[in-house]
Motif scaffolding. Structure first.
Motif, PDB file in Angstrom:
ATOM      1  N   THR A  29       0.836  -1.192   0.000  1.00 50.14           N
ATOM      2  CA  THR A  29       0.000   0.000   0.000  1.00 50.14           C
ATOM      3  C   THR A  29       0.870   1.241   0.000  1.00 50.14           C
ATOM      4  OG1 THR A  29      -0.106  -0.061   2.397  1.00 50.14           O
ATOM      5  CG2 THR A  29      -1.896  -1.118   1.210  1.00 50.14           C
ATOM      6  N   LEU A  30       0.529   2.157  -0.837  1.00 52.20           N
ATOM      7  CA  LEU A  30       1.238   3.433  -0.936  1.00 52.20           C
ATOM      8  C   LEU A  30       0.395   4.511  -0.270  1.00 52.20           C
ATOM      9  CD1 LEU A  30       2.371   3.401  -4.666  1.00 52.20           C
ATOM     10  CD2 LEU A  30       3.819   3.114  -2.683  1.00 52.20           C
ATOM     11  N   PRO A  31       1.046   5.570   0.167  1.00 54.18           N
ATOM     12  CA  PRO A  31       0.249   6.704   0.644  1.00 54.18           C
ATOM     13  C   PRO A  31      -0.669   7.192  -0.483  1.00 54.18           C
ATOM     14  CG  PRO A  31       2.557   6.998   1.209  1.00 54.18           C
ATOM     15  CD  PRO A  31       2.477   5.793   0.319  1.00 54.18           C
ATOM     16  N   PRO A  32      -1.846   7.652  -0.147  1.00 48.23           N
ATOM     17  CA  PRO A  32      -2.803   8.060  -1.183  1.00 48.23           C
ATOM     18  C   PRO A  32      -2.248   9.127  -2.130  1.00 48.23           C
ATOM     19  CG  PRO A  32      -3.837   8.112   0.990  1.00 48.23           C
ATOM     20  CD  PRO A  32      -2.395   7.795   1.194  1.00 48.23           C
ATOM     21  N   GLU A  33      -1.332   9.962  -1.625  1.00 50.64           N
ATOM     22  CA  GLU A  33      -0.788  11.016  -2.489  1.00 50.64           C
ATOM     23  C   GLU A  33      -0.026  10.424  -3.676  1.00 50.64           C
ATOM     24  OE1 GLU A  33       0.311  10.892   0.883  1.00 50.64           O
ATOM     25  OE2 GLU A  33      -1.376  12.090   1.577  1.00 50.64           O
ATOM     26  N   PHE A  34       0.736   9.325  -3.421  1.00 52.35           N
ATOM     27  CA  PHE A  34       1.522   8.719  -4.498  1.00 52.35           C
ATOM     28  C   PHE A  34       0.628   8.083  -5.545  1.00 52.35           C
ATOM     29  CE2 PHE A  34       5.093   8.373  -1.316  1.00 52.35           C
ATOM     30  CZ  PHE A  34       5.869   9.331  -1.938  1.00 52.35           C
ATOM     31  N   SER A  35      -0.368   7.317  -5.098  1.00 53.62           N
ATOM     32  CA  SER A  35      -1.238   6.675  -6.084  1.00 53.62           C
ATOM     33  C   SER A  35      -2.029   7.723  -6.862  1.00 53.62           C
ATOM     34  CB  SER A  35      -2.168   5.666  -5.410  1.00 53.62           C
ATOM     35  OG  SER A  35      -2.928   6.282  -4.406  1.00 53.62           O
ATOM     36  N   THR A  36      -2.451   8.801  -6.199  1.00 53.61           N
ATOM     37  CA  THR A  36      -3.146   9.887  -6.905  1.00 53.61           C
ATOM     38  C   THR A  36      -2.218  10.538  -7.920  1.00 53.61           C
ATOM     39  OG1 THR A  36      -4.505  10.285  -4.956  1.00 53.61           O
ATOM     40  CG2 THR A  36      -4.439  12.021  -6.594  1.00 53.61           C
ATOM     41  N   PHE A  37      -0.957  10.741  -7.520  1.00 58.69           N
ATOM     42  CA  PHE A  37       0.022  11.347  -8.434  1.00 58.69           C
ATOM     43  C   PHE A  37       0.235  10.454  -9.658  1.00 58.69           C
ATOM     44  CE2 PHE A  37       4.501  11.327  -9.780  1.00 58.69           C
ATOM     45  CZ  PHE A  37       4.556  12.576 -10.363  1.00 58.69           C
ATOM     46  N   PHE A  38       0.424   9.140  -9.436  1.00 54.60           N
ATOM     47  CA  PHE A  38       0.649   8.230 -10.562  1.00 54.60           C
ATOM     48  C   PHE A  38      -0.542   8.231 -11.507  1.00 54.60           C
ATOM     49  CE2 PHE A  38       3.719   5.416  -7.945  1.00 54.60           C
ATOM     50  CZ  PHE A  38       4.786   6.188  -8.348  1.00 54.60           C
ATOM     51  N   ARG A  39      -1.741   8.171 -10.948  1.00 59.91           N
ATOM     52  CA  ARG A  39      -2.932   8.152 -11.809  1.00 59.91           C
ATOM     53  C   ARG A  39      -3.094   9.465 -12.567  1.00 59.91           C
ATOM     54  NH1 ARG A  39      -6.394   4.769  -7.636  1.00 59.91           N
ATOM     55  NH2 ARG A  39      -5.673   2.730  -8.298  1.00 59.91           N
ATOM     56  N   ALA A  40      -2.811  10.571 -11.892  1.00 61.55           N
ATOM     57  CA  ALA A  40      -2.912  11.869 -12.569  1.00 61.55           C
ATOM     58  C   ALA A  40      -1.893  11.962 -13.690  1.00 61.55           C
ATOM     59  CB  ALA A  40      -2.699  12.998 -11.559  1.00 61.55           C
ATOM     60  N   LEU A  41      -0.682  11.433 -13.451  1.00 64.57           N
ATOM     61  CA  LEU A  41       0.355  11.477 -14.487  1.00 64.57           C
ATOM     62  C   LEU A  41      -0.040  10.622 -15.687  1.00 64.57           C
ATOM     63  CD1 LEU A  41       3.085  12.684 -15.147  1.00 64.57           C
ATOM     64  CD2 LEU A  41       4.152  10.687 -14.115  1.00 64.57           C
ATOM     65  N   VAL A  42      -0.617   9.440 -15.446  1.00 67.23           N
ATOM     66  CA  VAL A  42      -1.060   8.585 -16.546  1.00 67.23           C
ATOM     67  C   VAL A  42      -2.167   9.278 -17.335  1.00 67.23           C
ATOM     68  CG1 VAL A  42      -2.256   6.427 -17.076  1.00 67.23           C
ATOM     69  CG2 VAL A  42      -0.361   6.432 -15.457  1.00 67.23           C
ATOM     70  N   THR A  43      -3.118   9.899 -16.629  1.00 67.48           N
ATOM     71  CA  THR A  43      -4.204  10.614 -17.303  1.00 67.48           C
ATOM     72  C   THR A  43      -3.660  11.797 -18.094  1.00 67.48           C
ATOM     73  OG1 THR A  43      -5.679   9.986 -15.514  1.00 67.48           O
ATOM     74  CG2 THR A  43      -6.408  11.775 -16.936  1.00 67.48           C
ATOM     75  N   LEU A  44      -2.731  12.539 -17.488  1.00 65.25           N
ATOM     76  CA  LEU A  44      -2.132  13.692 -18.166  1.00 65.25           C
ATOM     77  C   LEU A  44      -1.393  13.252 -19.413  1.00 65.25           C
ATOM     78  CD1 LEU A  44      -1.411  16.728 -18.141  1.00 65.25           C
ATOM     79  CD2 LEU A  44       0.609  16.110 -16.808  1.00 65.25           C
ATOM     80  N   GLU A  45      -0.610  12.150 -19.305  1.00 67.42           N
ATOM     81  CA  GLU A  45       0.130  11.690 -20.475  1.00 67.42           C
ATOM     82  C   GLU A  45      -0.824  11.281 -21.594  1.00 67.42           C
ATOM     83  OE1 GLU A  45       3.608   8.576 -21.683  1.00 67.42           O
ATOM     84  OE2 GLU A  45       1.862   7.823 -20.643  1.00 67.42           O
ATOM     85  N   GLY A  46      -1.906  10.573 -21.233  1.00 63.55           N
ATOM     86  CA  GLY A  46      -2.867  10.165 -22.257  1.00 63.55           C
ATOM     87  C   GLY A  46      -3.499  11.365 -22.944  1.00 63.55           C
ATOM     88  N   THR A  47      -3.812  12.390 -22.160  1.00 61.98           N
ATOM     89  CA  THR A  47      -4.412  13.597 -22.735  1.00 61.98           C
ATOM     90  C   THR A  47      -3.423  14.321 -23.633  1.00 61.98           C
ATOM     91  OG1 THR A  47      -5.755  13.815 -20.746  1.00 61.98           O
ATOM     92  CG2 THR A  47      -5.586  15.746 -22.161  1.00 61.98           C
ATOM     93  N   ILE A  48      -2.190  14.486 -23.160  1.00 63.33           N
ATOM     94  CA  ILE A  48      -1.185  15.217 -23.955  1.00 63.33           C
ATOM     95  C   ILE A  48      -0.843  14.464 -25.232  1.00 63.33           C
ATOM     96  CG2 ILE A  48       1.239  15.951 -23.952  1.00 63.33           C
ATOM     97  CD1 ILE A  48       0.850  16.799 -21.052  1.00 63.33           C
TER      98      ILE A  48
END
Length: 195
Positions: A29-48
């Protein structure tokens, strides 16, 4: 790592997504901030990539992170961080000599005792119980199998039916039981490996 960081490969947000899924698969289990960051980065990369194919998302993120670190991680900020940590630890450091003295006195008198709780967690008990059950079943299957082979190799004995002696009957029955026990252990192991 081999798939995403091999020679000539460019790190991507998909690498972080795969890493996150791997960590979840192994129950890390990761702190929620890390998993949120990873998911946001994946979403951002897909959008860009949809808006601008070929844009180096990870390289741009590295540049922004280096710029941020250069601005925020200065000698003064690190000194201030160290000072704040020492101030937070001051009460603990003030009590430490007294605690160390008490521990040393207990050791000197021979009164130091430790209470260790083996298998304090229910999950530990279940894992050990499963392991012991499998070892016992496999050993029992092996012993029954060896005894069955010995019985099958023994000539003579009372007749059971026709040309089959009682020893042969028990030998074949024992082989059936041994095979069943060992197959049960193998199936249980494979089931745990797949889930």
């Amino acid at each position: 790592m081999a798939r995403h960081l091999s020679r000539g490969a460019v790190p991507s947000a998909a690498m972080l997504n795969d890493l996150l899924q791997l960590l979840f698969a192994f129950g890390v289990t990761l702190p929620p901030e890390f998993s949120t960051f990873f998911r946001a980065l994946v979403t951002l990369e897909g959008t860009i990539i949809t808006l601008s194919p070929g844009y180096p998302v990870i390289q741009s993120a590295q540049e922004v992170a280096a710029e941020w670190a250069g601005e925020h991680l200065t000698a003064a900020s690190l000194q201030e961080l160290a000072r704040d940590e020492v101030l937070r630890l001051a009460p603990l450091l003030r009590r430490a000599p007294r605690h160390l003295d008490r521990v040393a006195s207990l050791v000197e008198r021979g009164d130091l005792r430790a209470r260790i709780s083996l298998f304090g967690d229910e999950a530990d008990v279940q894992v050990i119980t499963k392991l012991v059950n499998r070892v016992v079943m496999a050993a029992l299957g092996g012993v029954v199998g060896v005894l069955s082979v010995i019985l099958l190799g023994t000539s003579g004995g009372p007749r059971f039916t026709g040309d089959t002696s009682l020893f042969q009957f028990f030998g074949y029955f024992g082989l059936f039981c041994a095979t069943t026990l060992i197959l049960r252990v193998i199936v249980a192991i494979m089931h745990d490996g797949l889930s």
